[in-house]
Write a protein that holds these residues in place. Structure first.
Motif: not given
Length: 429
Positions: A82, A84, A102, A104, A114-116, A131, A133, A280, A313, A317
């Motif tokens: 992961s 951040s 944003e 990716k 993954d994208q968030s 956040t 991903v 996240q 989601s 998480a």
């Protein structure tokens, strides 16, 4: 001439003492805020040659409105990872509803692993925003991003054009979750968030907490009632140790305004946001504030390895045992309703017995996954220190107070010296 000299010196010392006291009190000026730390890493403008990130290392960069930065990370075919990224706008910066960050995580062929995203969802509430991903090893050959290769983290700062035009500090960090030991079967059953409305913890003696300004300086708290005071325009972080099989519920009760404008109304005046051990974004909410008591709550799913397969989601998480973070934000506009920091009461409850965790083929604790008895025992509400964190601020306050005391003593000595000199001069005449 001598009297004039003494007066000038005394004035300078008085000014220095007053400045020292102001620095110690934190006034005037904005409340303490997150100061991104770590190794400087300048993100690339394209995917051609992004700088490399290493697991467990904290990096810092800057990002401008509308800008996209790229960072490289090498992943094997066994370790879930992961990454951040958090942007930290300065206090008072102009932000709009859709401004934010944003993320990716992309494979070498451009496929999205993954994208968030995290957006302010409010106008004028500048606060840390971000956040994480992830690239999760699923064991299914048809899933994307399962091979060992070079991957790319893409960080984009959204802006409506009217927001703060300056570059914002950016803090990045990656977390590597060890693979399961060979022959270990992973639980595929995700947990659920409790169906009934959560109830606040109301028994117990309240304790004092001192929220930190970032993840690294977050105040560790456990089951109990904790009180703090959060200035308008500030975000304070708290962390709760949650083991496998346990579920955490946090209520944040914001006090009525003892002073200020009774008619003030601030939309999205107070906010409570939950983050996982890998930073996240799990969930968050806000409420308006008009000088009357309001409350927000976050009840997370029970911690389970199998949560990673959940479609929700908010459940997916909560797939690691470890420190779960809760950020409390008070909108700058609340200063119209409250004279001074806003009193906040946190009601924290960790329910359920700890269960054995998955059999990792590696040191999960070194990766920030899992908690131990020491983590539970040391959760006493004190803010941690990290570089220029709470410990550094406390040291500065001590120096300021010392400077104030020393300056005051020198002023007294100089005053006596000046009086004696004047008397001698008068006697000589």
């Amino acid at each position: 001439m001598r009297h004039t000299t003494f007066t000038a010196v005394a004035a300078l010392l008085a000014l220095a003492a007053l400045q020292g006291r102001a620095a110690a009190d934190g006034t005037p000026g904005a409340p303490a805020s997150w100061q991104p730390r770590g190794t400087v890493l300048a993100g690339a403008a394209t995917t051609a040659d992004p700088p490399a990130m290493r697991p467990g290392v904290t990096y810092r960069d800057t990002i401008k409105p509308g800008e996209t930065r790229f960072y490289g990370i090498t992943l094997d075919a066994r370790t879930s990872t992961s990454v951040s990224a958090f942007a930290v706008p300065p206090a008072g910066a102009r932000v709009a509803f859709r401004d934010g960050i944003e993320l990716k995580l992309q494979g070498p062929d451009g496929s999205d692993c993954d994208q968030s995203a995290a957006h302010f969802e409010d106008d004028g509430d500048a606060r840390p925003i971000g956040t994480a991903v992830s690239r999760l090893i699923t064991g299914h050959r048809l899933d994307v991003c399962q091979d060992a290769d070079q991957y790319t983290l893409q960080v984009h700062r959204t802006s409506d054009g009217a927001a703060d035009p300056e570059a914002w500090p950016l803090e990045l960090r990656s977390f590597a979750e060890p693979a399961l030991a060979p022959g270990t079967a992973a639980s595929a059953a995700p947990a659920v968030i409790g169906g009934a409305s959560p109830t606040p913890l109301i028994t117990g003696t309240p304790h004092q907490a001192s929220g930190g300004t970032s993840f690294d300086t977050a105040a560790a708290v456990r089951t109990g009632i904790w009180r703090d005071r959060v200035p308008a325009g500030a975000t304070r972080f708290y962390k709760v140790p949650v083991d496998w099989g346990q579920q955490v519920t946090v209520f944040a009760d914001f006090s009525s305004a003892p002073d200020g404008d009774a008619g003030a109304f601030v939309a999205s005046g107070v906010r409570l946001t939950a983050y996982s051990p890998v930073r996240q974004l799990v969930d968050g909410g806000n409420r308006s504030y008009a000088g009357r008591p309001v409350s927000l709550d976050e009840q997370l799913a029970r911690v389970a390895y199998g949560n990673r397969t959940a479609y929700d989601s908010r459940v997916a998480a909560v797939r690691y045992a470890g420190w779960y973070y809760f950020a409390v934000t008070v909108h700058p506009g609340v200063a119209q309703a409250v004279d001074g920091p806003l009193p906040v009461t946190l009601r924290v409850e960790v329910a359920g017995a700890a269960q054995p965790g998955p059999a990792y083929d590696g040191d999960a604790r070194a990766a920030g996954i899992g908690v131990g008895p020491h983590d539970m025992a040391s959760a006493d509400g004190a803010a941690a220190t990290a570089g220029g964190g709470a410990g550094h601020a406390a040291a500065l306050r001590l120096v300021a107070f010392a400077a104030f005391g020393t300056g005051t003593a020198l002023l007294l000595v100089l005053a006596v010296w000046s009086a004696v000199a004047r008397r001698r001069a008068t006697a000589a005449v």
